[in-house]
Write a protein that holds these residues in place. Structure first.
Motif, PDB file in Angstrom:
ATOM      1  N   ASP A  87      72.183 -25.878  21.438  1.00 23.72           N
ATOM      2  CA  ASP A  87      73.105 -25.645  22.542  1.00 23.72           C
ATOM      3  C   ASP A  87      73.207 -27.011  23.228  1.00 23.72           C
ATOM      4  O   ASP A  87      72.267 -27.442  23.904  1.00 23.72           O
ATOM      5  CB  ASP A  87      72.522 -24.582  23.487  1.00 23.72           C
ATOM      6  N   VAL A  88      74.336 -27.722  23.010  1.00 23.85           N
ATOM      7  CA  VAL A  88      74.397 -29.118  23.445  1.00 23.85           C
ATOM      8  C   VAL A  88      74.204 -29.264  24.950  1.00 23.85           C
ATOM      9  O   VAL A  88      73.536 -30.192  25.415  1.00 23.85           O
ATOM     10  CB  VAL A  88      75.716 -29.811  23.011  1.00 23.85           C
ATOM     11  N   ILE A  89      74.743 -28.319  25.702  1.00 23.35           N
ATOM     12  CA  ILE A  89      74.625 -28.420  27.169  1.00 23.35           C
ATOM     13  C   ILE A  89      73.145 -28.326  27.566  1.00 23.35           C
ATOM     14  O   ILE A  89      72.651 -29.072  28.404  1.00 23.35           O
ATOM     15  CB  ILE A  89      75.406 -27.268  27.858  1.00 23.35           C
ATOM     16  N   ARG A  90      72.445 -27.391  26.914  1.00 24.22           N
ATOM     17  CA  ARG A  90      71.039 -27.180  27.267  1.00 24.22           C
ATOM     18  C   ARG A  90      70.168 -28.365  26.827  1.00 24.22           C
ATOM     19  O   ARG A  90      69.243 -28.749  27.539  1.00 24.22           O
ATOM     20  CB  ARG A  90      70.519 -25.884  26.637  1.00 24.22           C
ATOM     21  N   ILE A  91      70.446 -28.916  25.642  1.00 25.67           N
ATOM     22  CA  ILE A  91      69.636 -30.060  25.197  1.00 25.67           C
ATOM     23  C   ILE A  91      69.931 -31.277  26.093  1.00 25.67           C
ATOM     24  O   ILE A  91      69.028 -32.053  26.426  1.00 25.67           O
ATOM     25  CB  ILE A  91      69.864 -30.352  23.694  1.00 25.67           C
ATOM     26  N   GLU A  92      71.168 -31.390  26.530  1.00 25.98           N
ATOM     27  CA  GLU A  92      71.517 -32.434  27.504  1.00 25.98           C
ATOM     28  C   GLU A  92      70.690 -32.251  28.774  1.00 25.98           C
ATOM     29  O   GLU A  92      70.156 -33.202  29.348  1.00 25.98           O
ATOM     30  CB  GLU A  92      73.005 -32.311  27.873  1.00 25.98           C
ATOM     31  N   GLN A  93      70.562 -30.983  29.167  1.00 26.47           N
ATOM     32  CA  GLN A  93      69.783 -30.667  30.375  1.00 26.47           C
ATOM     33  C   GLN A  93      68.315 -31.090  30.199  1.00 26.47           C
ATOM     34  O   GLN A  93      67.712 -31.651  31.115  1.00 26.47           O
ATOM     35  CB  GLN A  93      69.879 -29.156  30.623  1.00 26.47           C
ATOM     36  N   VAL A  94      67.771 -30.837  29.000  1.00 28.87           N
ATOM     37  CA  VAL A  94      66.379 -31.218  28.746  1.00 28.87           C
ATOM     38  C   VAL A  94      66.240 -32.740  28.822  1.00 28.87           C
ATOM     39  O   VAL A  94      65.339 -33.267  29.486  1.00 28.87           O
ATOM     40  CB  VAL A  94      65.915 -30.696  27.361  1.00 28.87           C
ATOM     41  N   LEU A  95      67.167 -33.437  28.145  1.00 34.59           N
ATOM     42  CA  LEU A  95      67.120 -34.908  28.169  1.00 34.59           C
ATOM     43  C   LEU A  95      67.246 -35.428  29.598  1.00 34.59           C
ATOM     44  O   LEU A  95      66.510 -36.325  30.017  1.00 34.59           O
ATOM     45  CB  LEU A  95      68.266 -35.472  27.320  1.00 34.59           C
ATOM     46  N   THR A  96      68.177 -34.854  30.345  1.00 30.67           N
ATOM     47  CA  THR A  96      68.386 -35.289  31.723  1.00 30.67           C
ATOM     48  C   THR A  96      67.100 -35.104  32.517  1.00 30.67           C
ATOM     49  O   THR A  96      66.682 -35.985  33.264  1.00 30.67           O
ATOM     50  CB  THR A  96      69.507 -34.456  32.388  1.00 30.67           C
ATOM     51  N   ASN A  97      66.457 -33.932  32.322  1.00 31.56           N
ATOM     52  CA  ASN A  97      65.234 -33.670  33.068  1.00 31.56           C
ATOM     53  C   ASN A  97      64.136 -34.674  32.718  1.00 31.56           C
ATOM     54  O   ASN A  97      63.487 -35.247  33.595  1.00 31.56           O
ATOM     55  CB  ASN A  97      64.762 -32.238  32.785  1.00 31.56           C
ATOM     56  N   LEU A  98      63.953 -34.932  31.410  1.00 29.59           N
ATOM     57  CA  LEU A  98      62.874 -35.845  31.009  1.00 29.59           C
ATOM     58  C   LEU A  98      63.158 -37.264  31.496  1.00 29.59           C
ATOM     59  O   LEU A  98      62.249 -37.965  31.967  1.00 29.59           O
ATOM     60  CB  LEU A  98      62.695 -35.826  29.485  1.00 29.59           C
ATOM     61  N   ILE A  99      64.444 -37.666  31.418  1.00 26.39           N
ATOM     62  CA  ILE A  99      64.772 -39.041  31.831  1.00 26.39           C
ATOM     63  C   ILE A  99      64.713 -39.179  33.359  1.00 26.39           C
ATOM     64  O   ILE A  99      64.219 -40.172  33.887  1.00 26.39           O
ATOM     65  CB  ILE A  99      66.138 -39.467  31.254  1.00 26.39           C
ATOM     66  N   THR A 100      65.167 -38.146  34.067  1.00 24.92           N
ATOM     67  CA  THR A 100      65.077 -38.189  35.528  1.00 24.92           C
ATOM     68  C   THR A 100      63.618 -38.296  35.964  1.00 24.92           C
ATOM     69  O   THR A 100      63.274 -39.067  36.864  1.00 24.92           O
ATOM     70  CB  THR A 100      65.680 -36.898  36.135  1.00 24.92           C
TER      71      THR A 100
END
Ligand code: ADP
Length: 496
Positions: free
Chosen positions: A385-398
């Protein structure tokens, strides 16, 4: 059919003698007994008429009695025999006498037995047999399993309760090695050592104590038992008597209780966390709101002065904080979705090496202080789910950005093994103590709640881990205090 009638001369003797006389059918059923017989053994005639004599002979003497009768009948002879009877109330009466084949007429044949009651002269033997009987009864009816082994660890006794608890009949295990029968594999080595040590030194730390351990059932399942072993010296050799009871039911109840207590404690902790969470959440929501308000006011007054450049500047700052607020709201909603099982993914086969750089471009906007370096970008197809994986990446990078103040880089990489794509986000920041690592992905958990430098709700990693779990992947972390952390997650590869 007529009852057996005795001739007159013998009949007097039959009635008055103190000897015990019985007449039996050839199959052992009692036809006639004399008054002395009834008095001594405590029965009435009706109680024994037609009953088998074999129920009245003491079990230890049954075999020899039967064999003697067989010989008498086969040879039409007369044999002396010592035997023992059981009275109606279970007492033992010793008899010394004779069994004879007796023809009454052509059709009816009986064996006739006359015994002297010699119980008086056999007092000690009587006691011994009675004691042995008592022991046997105890052994049979004991509420515990009783297992006796010899010095070679061969099983020499195995009572009915042992049959019930371990599932083996006595016949199945007699002579078997104890350890191979009921001791679970993990304890066999220790048992062997302990046993050898005892035979050498006479020391046995588990002897004459009660211990709780597991036993092995015939079906191969392990269950909790309480075990006490006593050692006894018999005829120059050791025997070991084990008393065992099945305590699996008690253990289950204990475990349930412990679990219940843990659950209660857990729910108490969660409740406390929730309360704390609410106060932090309102603070977290309020901060960006206040900032947004300040920037929009600044933008408005700049607009009044036709200062387009500053309008743009303040609006873009307000926009950044609106995005932050939006992320927070999404996270709060996600928590509810996860709790109610409504975090639904919309999966699509995705080329990860194309997806990753574009996702990082979007995240780059968030960090003004750090440069994100894409160290390796594996070509791989994954179902995500691209939106959700983006969310995971955003969280880890933030997080990497937030928890590495003063540092300049965050390194992202994606590599693959045979089955998975592994994506990692590395920072060079404050790091996490090793004893805190296992709690990191739980709801509301924050490593240092009192560190004022970092605000947060402790829900980002929990959500990230739930999202990765739902993708069939795993999330993990390695970290060193003062050196930095690496958060990695895996995603199953689409195989050709
Ligand atoms: P928060 O909103 O508190 O950052 P997260 O769930 O994202 O919530 O993270 C949980 C906790 O894990 C954080 O409070 C922080 O203590 C720790 N943490 C997360 N990422 C890092 C990191 N990159 N370096 C150090 N600590 C981190």
């Amino acid at each position: 059919m007529d009852r057996l009638r005795l001739d007159k001369n013998f009949s007097d003797l039959f009635e008055t003698t103190t000897d015990l006389i019985h007449y039996l059918h050839l199959d052992g059923r009692i036809e006639l007994v004399n008054p002395a017989w009834l008095n001594t053994l405590g029965y009435t005639f009706l109680e024994v008429h037609g009953k088998s004599i074999y129920d009245i002979i003491h079990p230890d003497f049954l075999q020899s009695y039967k064999e003697c009768r067989q010989r008498v009948m086969a040879n039409n002879s007369n044999e002396s025999i010592e035997t023992a009877f059981l009275t109606k109330n279970g007492q033992i009466i010793f008899g010394d006498g004779q069994i004879a084949y007796s023809f009454v007429d052509d059709k009816r044949k009986y064996t006739r037995c006359i015994f002297k009651n010699i119980t008086e002269s056999r007092g000690i033997e009587k006691k011994l047999i009675e004691n042995e009987n008592r022991l046997k009864t105890f052994f049979k009816r004991a509420p515990d399993a009783i297992i006796i082994i010899d010095e070679t660890q061969s099983i020499i006794e195995w009572n009915p309760k042992a049959e019930q608890i371990f599932g083996y009949s006595a016949a199945e295990v007699m002579g078997n090695h104890l350890a191979d029968t009921i001791i679970p594999h993990q304890y066999r080595e220790a048992h062997k050592k302990g046993f050898t040590h005892f035979l050498k030194t006479g020391e046995g730390p588990v002897l004459n104590k009660t211990i709780e351990i597991t036993g092995l059932h015939k079906t191969g399942t392990e269950f909790f038992i309480s075990l006490s072993i006593s050692n006894v010296r018999l005829e120059e050799k050791w025997v070991f008597i084990a008393f065992i009871s099945d305590i699996s039911e008690r253990k289950r109840t204990e475990e349930e209780l412990i679990n219940k207590k843990a659950e209660l404690l857990q729910s108490k902790v969660i409740q406390e966390k929730k309360d704390e969470f609410l106060s932090i959440a309102s603070h977290e929501l309020k901060t960006p709101l206040t900032t947004i308000k300040a920037f929009t006011q600044l933008a408005l007054s700049a607009a009044n002065k036709d200062d387009a450049e500053n309008v743009k500047k303040y609006l873009s700052k307000a926009d950044y904080h609106i995005a932050r607020l939006n992320t927070l709201m999404v996270e709060l909603l996600d928590i509810t979705r996860i709790q109610t099982g409504k975090l639904i993914l919309s999966m699509e086969a995705t080329n990860f090496s194309t997806f990753l750089p574009s996702a990082l471009n979007m995240v780059e906007v968030i960090s003004a202080t750090h440069e994100i370096i894409l160290e390796s970008n594996q070509a791989a197809r994954v179902l995500i789910d691209v939106i959700r994986i983006e969310q995971v990446l955003t969280n880890l990078i933030t997080n990497a950005d937030k928890y590495s103040p003063g540092k300049k880089t965050i390194v992202v990489s994606s590599v693959a093994d045979a089955d998975n794509l592994i994506v990692s986000v590395k920072d060079f920041g404050i790091g996490i103590p090793s004893d805190k690592l296992d709690k990191l992905f739980t709801r509301f958990y924050r490593v240092d709640e009192h560190d004022r430098r970092f605000t947060g709700l402790g829900i980002g990693l929990f959500i990230a881990s739930e999202i990765i779990k739902q993708h069939g992947g795993k999330i993990s972390v390695t970290s060193k205090v003062g050196e930095g952390s690496i958060f990695s997650f895996s995603l199953p590869l689409i195989k050709q």
